[in-house]
Design a protein around this motif. Structure first.
Motif, PDB file in Angstrom:
ATOM      1  N   ILE A 168       0.757  -1.384   0.112  1.00  0.00           N
ATOM      2  CA  ILE A 168      -0.008   0.125  -0.006  1.00  0.00           C
ATOM      3  C   ILE A 168       0.656   1.269   0.109  1.00  0.00           C
ATOM      4  O   ILE A 168       0.491   2.179  -0.787  1.00  0.00           O
ATOM      5  N   LEU A 169       1.883   1.099   0.643  1.00  0.00           N
ATOM      6  CA  LEU A 169       2.904   2.460   0.873  1.00  0.00           C
ATOM      7  C   LEU A 169       3.377   2.677  -0.346  1.00  0.00           C
ATOM      8  O   LEU A 169       3.310   4.133  -0.581  1.00  0.00           O
ATOM      9  N   LEU A 170       3.976   1.893  -1.201  1.00  0.00           N
ATOM     10  CA  LEU A 170       4.608   2.360  -2.496  1.00  0.00           C
ATOM     11  C   LEU A 170       3.698   2.896  -3.391  1.00  0.00           C
ATOM     12  O   LEU A 170       3.875   4.112  -4.042  1.00  0.00           O
ATOM     13  N   PRO A 171       2.468   2.331  -3.738  1.00  0.00           N
ATOM     14  CA  PRO A 171       1.616   3.338  -4.713  1.00  0.00           C
ATOM     15  C   PRO A 171       1.288   4.586  -4.017  1.00  0.00           C
ATOM     16  O   PRO A 171       1.120   5.568  -4.679  1.00  0.00           O
ATOM     17  N   LEU A 172       0.928   4.568  -2.650  1.00  0.00           N
ATOM     18  CA  LEU A 172       0.530   5.839  -2.166  1.00  0.00           C
ATOM     19  C   LEU A 172       1.484   6.913  -2.258  1.00  0.00           C
ATOM     20  O   LEU A 172       1.160   8.177  -2.407  1.00  0.00           O
ATOM     21  N   HIS A 173       2.810   6.497  -2.000  1.00  0.00           N
ATOM     22  CA  HIS A 173       3.851   7.579  -1.979  1.00  0.00           C
ATOM     23  C   HIS A 173       3.947   7.996  -3.408  1.00  0.00           C
ATOM     24  O   HIS A 173       4.098   9.251  -3.649  1.00  0.00           O
ATOM     25  N   PHE A 174       4.042   7.215  -4.478  1.00  0.00           N
ATOM     26  CA  PHE A 174       4.235   7.750  -5.819  1.00  0.00           C
ATOM     27  C   PHE A 174       2.979   8.511  -6.285  1.00  0.00           C
ATOM     28  O   PHE A 174       3.112   9.133  -7.368  1.00  0.00           O
ATOM     29  N   GLY A 175       1.808   7.632  -6.074  1.00  0.00           N
ATOM     30  CA  GLY A 175       0.507   8.311  -6.575  1.00  0.00           C
ATOM     31  C   GLY A 175       0.348   9.816  -5.916  1.00  0.00           C
ATOM     32  O   GLY A 175      -0.547  10.436  -6.589  1.00  0.00           O
ATOM     33  N   SER A 176       0.527  10.017  -4.704  1.00  0.00           N
ATOM     34  CA  SER A 176       0.181  10.986  -4.170  1.00  0.00           C
ATOM     35  C   SER A 176       1.587  12.208  -4.314  1.00  0.00           C
ATOM     36  O   SER A 176       1.250  13.503  -3.855  1.00  0.00           O
TER      37      SER A 176
END
Length: 702
Positions: free
Chosen positions: A28-36
Motif C-alpha cells: 500500500i505504501l509504495l503506490p500511495l507515495h508515488f501516487g500522491s
C-alpha cells in the motif's frame, strides 16, 4: 462459550500475522507515495516558465510570513512608563528655584539701619549675576539675565502671585503622564488658563512659560524590556497565523520569470525536479498507512469467528480493496471525486456483510485521501455513498435489487455533492462538474462490482446472498439426488433448515447460510442412504453387520458431504457446516451395541473415544445452530413427540449433552444464545404440532 475479543496465537501464527501485516503495508505504501507525489518541473532561477503551475496542496509562504512579521515588529511603538520620582523631582525643582530667588530677593530688599533697602540699578545688576550663578550651580540650566532681573525687580505682592501660580501650574502639569510633546502642550494649556485669571499679572505670562519649560521635564521614560517583549509578541502573532498559499492557487503562470521566491515555493511544494527527497513526508505516509492497516488487521482478527471469515476470503477481501486503491492512485490526482471506492463497498457487503463493508471501505477511503490531496468534498461524498451502498447491498436477494443499489448510490452522490458545493458557495460550473464526476464514479464502480461478483465466486468459491439463494433451489443436482435417492434425508434436511433459519434469526446469525448449510449438511448419506434410519423401510441393514462396521458407515457421511460439496463447488461456509455439524459427538447407540458385543465375546469394554465422530467442532455460530437443529430434529422424530412440554424437555436434554461434551466451546454461542435457539425451535414445532386453544364444550339446551 462466548468469544474472546482476540484469539490466542502461538509464536508461529504471530510471526505469520506480522509478516502479512508488513507485506500489506509495503504494497500500500509504495503506490500511495508515488501516487500522491505531485508532478515536478525542471525550472531554474530566471527561467521563463512554459507552464501554469498551481499549488497541489496548501503550504505556508515562509518568506511572505517572515516579511509581514518583521513589519509588524517595526510598527510596535516604544513602550514607556510613568515615573513618579521624575514628577516629584520636577515639582521640587520649581520649589528650589523659587526659594533661591526668594533668598536673593531677601538679601536685595533686606533691612539696613532698621529700614528696607532701596536697591540701585547696580545692585539689581549685581544681584542678577549672583542669582544666575547660584541657579546655574543648582540646576545647570541656561537662565536669561533679563528674566531673572525681572523677578528680582517685582514687588513682594507681585512676586508672591508669580510664585504661587508657577508652583500650582507645575503641580497640575506633573500629575499627568507626559512625554516631551505632551509636556509642552500641557504647559501651553496651563499658561492659557492663567491668562484667563483676573488676579494674574499678565506680564508674567512669558516668565511662567519660560520657567516651566526650563524646570519641568517629561515624566515618562522608554521601557526597553517592555518594548522588546511587545515587538516579539507582534512577531510571534504573525508567525502563529502564517500566510497560506491555498490548494489550487496559481503560483507561476506561463511566461513568468522564475524568481528566488517562486523557486523556493516550488521546492516547498516538492514541485521542483531538483528538490531533495521529502523524507518527512515519506515518514508521515509510512506511519499513516501502518496505522490504518494495523487497525484493519485487529478488526479482522476480532471477527475471526464469522461464518464468512475464513482464509480464502482474505484474498477476496484484499483484491476488493487493492484494485480500487491502485486505480485511485491515478484517478485521484487528476479527478479528485472519481476514486471508485464503492466497488469495495458492494463486493464486501455482498460477501461479508454490512459492518465489515463499512469499516473496510472507510479504511480504503482514508488510504485514498492522499491521492486527492485530502479533498474534503471527496471524503464527505464518499462516506455518504459507502453507507448507502453497503445498506442496499446487504438487502440484495434478487436481480431487480441491483437497480435499486445502482440508483440509490448514484442519488446519494448527487445530493451530497450538491449540498457540499452549496455550503462552500461554489460556482454552478464547478457544481455541475462535481456532480457529473461523482455520478460516473458511483455508476461505474457499482456496475463493475456487480459484474465481477460471479468471477469472485468462480475463482475463490466466494459466497454471496444471490449464490446462496441459487443453491437453495430444489433444482440443484445434489438436492435433486437427495430427494430421489434419500427422500427421508431430504425431508430431514428441510426440517433442519426451518429450525436453523428460525434460530439464526433469533440470535442474529446469518440465517441464509444456516438454511442452505442445512440443505446440504447430509448429502454424504447418498453414498449409503439405506444405512440411515430416515431412509429405511422395515429392514435395517445394521442388524446384519457389526457395530464397528456400522460406526464406519455412519461417521463417514460428514467427510463424504465435504467431498461431494467440493466436487459441486459449494461455498466454504456451507462446507464448514457439512463437515462440523456432528463435531466429536459420541454415537451412543452403536457404542452400547459394541459394549454388548464385547461382553458376549468376553472382550474388554471398548474405549468411548473410539466411538465418536472425529470431525472438527463447530467453529461458527452457524455450524453450531445446524448441529443443534440436526440433533433436535432427529431426536424428535425418533421419540415421536407431539406436544411442546415434552419437546422442550427433550431439547434441554440434547442441549445439555452437547454442552457437557464440549461441542459448542469454539462456536461463539453464549448461554443466552442457546436459550434463544431453544425458544425458536419450540416456535417452529408449535406450528408443526398445529396446537390450538381448547374451547369449552357448548352447554346443551334444555
Amino acid at each position: 462459550m462466548t468469544r474472546e475479543l482476540l484469539p490466542k496465537y502461538d509464536r508461529k501464527s504471530i510471526m505469520r500475522i506480522i509478516l502479512i501485516l508488513l507485506l500489506v503495508w509495503g504494497l500500500i505504501l509504495l503506490p500511495l507515495h508515488f501516487g500522491s507525489k505531485p508532478k515536478t518541473y525542471d525550472l531554474k532561477l530566471n527561467d521563463v516558465s512554459p507552464y501554469d503551475i498551481e499549488a497541489p496542496r496548501s503550504v505556508i509562504d515562509v518568506e511572505a510570513t517572515e516579511r509581514r512579521a518583521q513589519e509588524a515588529k517595526l510598527q510596535v511603538a516604544n513602550k514607556m512608563y510613568v515615573s513618579d520620582t521624575i514628577s516629584t523631582q520636577a515639582v521640587n525643582r520649581v520649589r528650589s528655584f523659587l526659594e533661591i530667588v526668594n533668598e536673593k530677593r531677601n538679601d536685595l530688599y533686606g533691612l539696613e539701619d532698621g529700614k528696607r533697602k532701596k536697591p540701585s540699578s547696580a545692585d539689581f545688576s549685581r544681584a542678577s549675576a549672583q542669582l544666575i550663578s547660584a541657579l546655574s550651580q543648582n540646576f545647570e540650566l541656561p537662565f536669561e539675565v533679563d528674566r531673572v532681573r525681572a523677578l528680582l525687580e517685582q514687588d513682594a505682592e507681585h512676586f508672591s502671585s508669580f510664585k504661587s501660580h508657577l508652583l500650582n501650574a507645575a503641580v497640575v502639569i506633573m500629575k499627568e503622564p507626559l512625554d516631551q510633546k505632551r509636556l509642552q502642550e500641557s504647559i501651553n494649556r496651563q499658561v492659557a488658563l492663567l491668562d484667563e485669571k483676573e488676579e494674574f499679572y499678565r506680564e508674567d505670562i512669558d516668565h511662567v512659560q519660560a520657567m516651566l519649560r526650563l524646570l519641568l521635564e517629561a515624566n515618562v521614560k522608554f521601557n526597553q524590556e517592555a518594548t522588546d517583549n511587545a515587538r516579539q509578541d507582534a512577531y510571534e502573532a504573525v508567525k502563529a497565523n502564517p500566510i497560506l498559499i491555498n490548494r489550487g492557487t496559481r503560483i507561476i503562470s506561463q511566461g513568468d520569470i522564475v524568481t528566488p521566491e517562486k523557486l523556493r515555493l516550488l521546492s516547498d511544494l516538492n514541485l521542483s525536479s531538483s528538490s531533495d527527497p521529502d523524507w518527512r513526508q515519506l515518514a508521515g505516509e509510512a506511519v499513516y498507512v501502518f496505522t490504518i492497516v494495523l487497525i484493519a488487521v485487529f478488526y479482522l482478527l476480532a471477527r475471526r469467528k464469522d461464518a464468512t471469515h475464513y482464509n480464502r476470503m482474505y484474498l477476496v477481501l484484499f483484491i476488493a480493496l487493492y484494485i480500487p486503491f491502485l486505480i485511485s492512485a491515478y484517478l485521484g490526482k487528476y479527478y479528485n471525486l472519481a476514486p471508485p471506492v464503492y466497488f469495495t463497498t458492494v463486493v464486501l457487503a455482498a460477501y461479508f456483510g454490512f459492518e465489515l463493508s463499512v469499516v473496510m471501505s472507510t479504511g480504503l477511503l482514508l488510504l485514498v485521501l492522499p491521492f486527492t490531496a485530502f479533498n474534503a468534498k471527496f471524503f464527505v461524498v464518499a462516506a455518504c455513498g459507502i453507507l448507502v451502498a453497503a445498506a442496499l447491498t446487504r438487502g440484495v436477494t434478487k436481480q431487480d435489487s441491483f437497480a435499486k443499489l445502482i440508483l440509490g448510490t448514484v442519488l446519494v452522490n448527487i445530493f451530497s455533492t450538491f449540498a457540499f458545493s452549496l455550503l462552500n458557495r461554489e460556482s454552478w460550473q464547478v457544481v455541475s462538474i462535481s456532480i457529473a464526476t461523482t455520478v460516473i464514479s458511483a455508476l461505474v464502480s457499482v456496475v463493475a462490482a456487480i459484474g465481477l461478483m460471479p468471477l469472485f465466486e468462480f475463482l475463490f468459491n466466494a459466497v454471496s446472498p444471490l449464490r446462496l439463494i441459487d443453491l437453495s433451489q430444489p433444482g440443484h443436482p445434489l438436492l435433486k439426488r437427495l430427494f430421489l435417492e434419500a427422500p427421508g434425508t431430504s425431508q430431514h434436511s428441510m426440517m433442519v433448515a426451518n429450525l436453523a433459519d428460525s434460530a439464526a434469526e433469533a440470535i442474529g446469525a446469518n440465517a441464509l447460510i444456516c438454511r442452505v448449510g442445512a440443505y446440504y449438511h447430509d448429502v454424504g448419506k447418498l453414498e449409503n442412504p439405506l444405512y440411515f434410519t430416515e431412509n429405511q423401510v422395515n429392514v435395517n441393514p445394521h442388524d446384519q453387520i457389526s457395530a464397528r462396521e456400522s460406526y464406519e458407515i455412519i461417521t463417514r457421511h460428514p467427510e463424504a458431504s465435504l467431498e461431494m460439496g467440493r466436487k459441486y463447488r459449494l461455498p466454504i461456509p456451507v462446507l464448514q457446516i457439512a463437515h462440523e455439524h456432528h463435531g466429536t459427538t459420541l454415537l451412543q447407540y452403536f457404542y452400547h451395541k459394541a459394549k454388548e458385543e464385547a461382553k458376549e465375546q468376553g472382550l474388554p469394554e471398548p474405549n468411548k473415544d473410539d466411538w465418536r465422530y472425529h470431525t472438527p467442532l463447530p467453529s461458527t455460530r452457524e455450524s453450531a445452530v445446524v448441529m443443534l437443529a440436526d440433533s433436535t430434529e432427529a431426536a424428535m422424530k425418533s421419540a415421536g413427540i407431539d406436544n411442546l412440554e415434552e419437546a422442550e424437555s427433550l431439547m434441554r436434554d440434547i442441549f445439555r449433552i452437547k454442552i457437557d461434551q464440549n461441542q459448542l466451546v469454539k462456536s461463539g454461542l453464549s448461554f443466552a444464545d442457546i436459550e434463544l435457539i431453544l425458544q425458536a425451535f419450540l416456535q417452529v414445532y408449535s406450528g408443526h404440532f398445529h396446537e390450538r386453544i381448547k374451547y369449552p364444550e357448548p352447554e346443551k339446551e334444555e
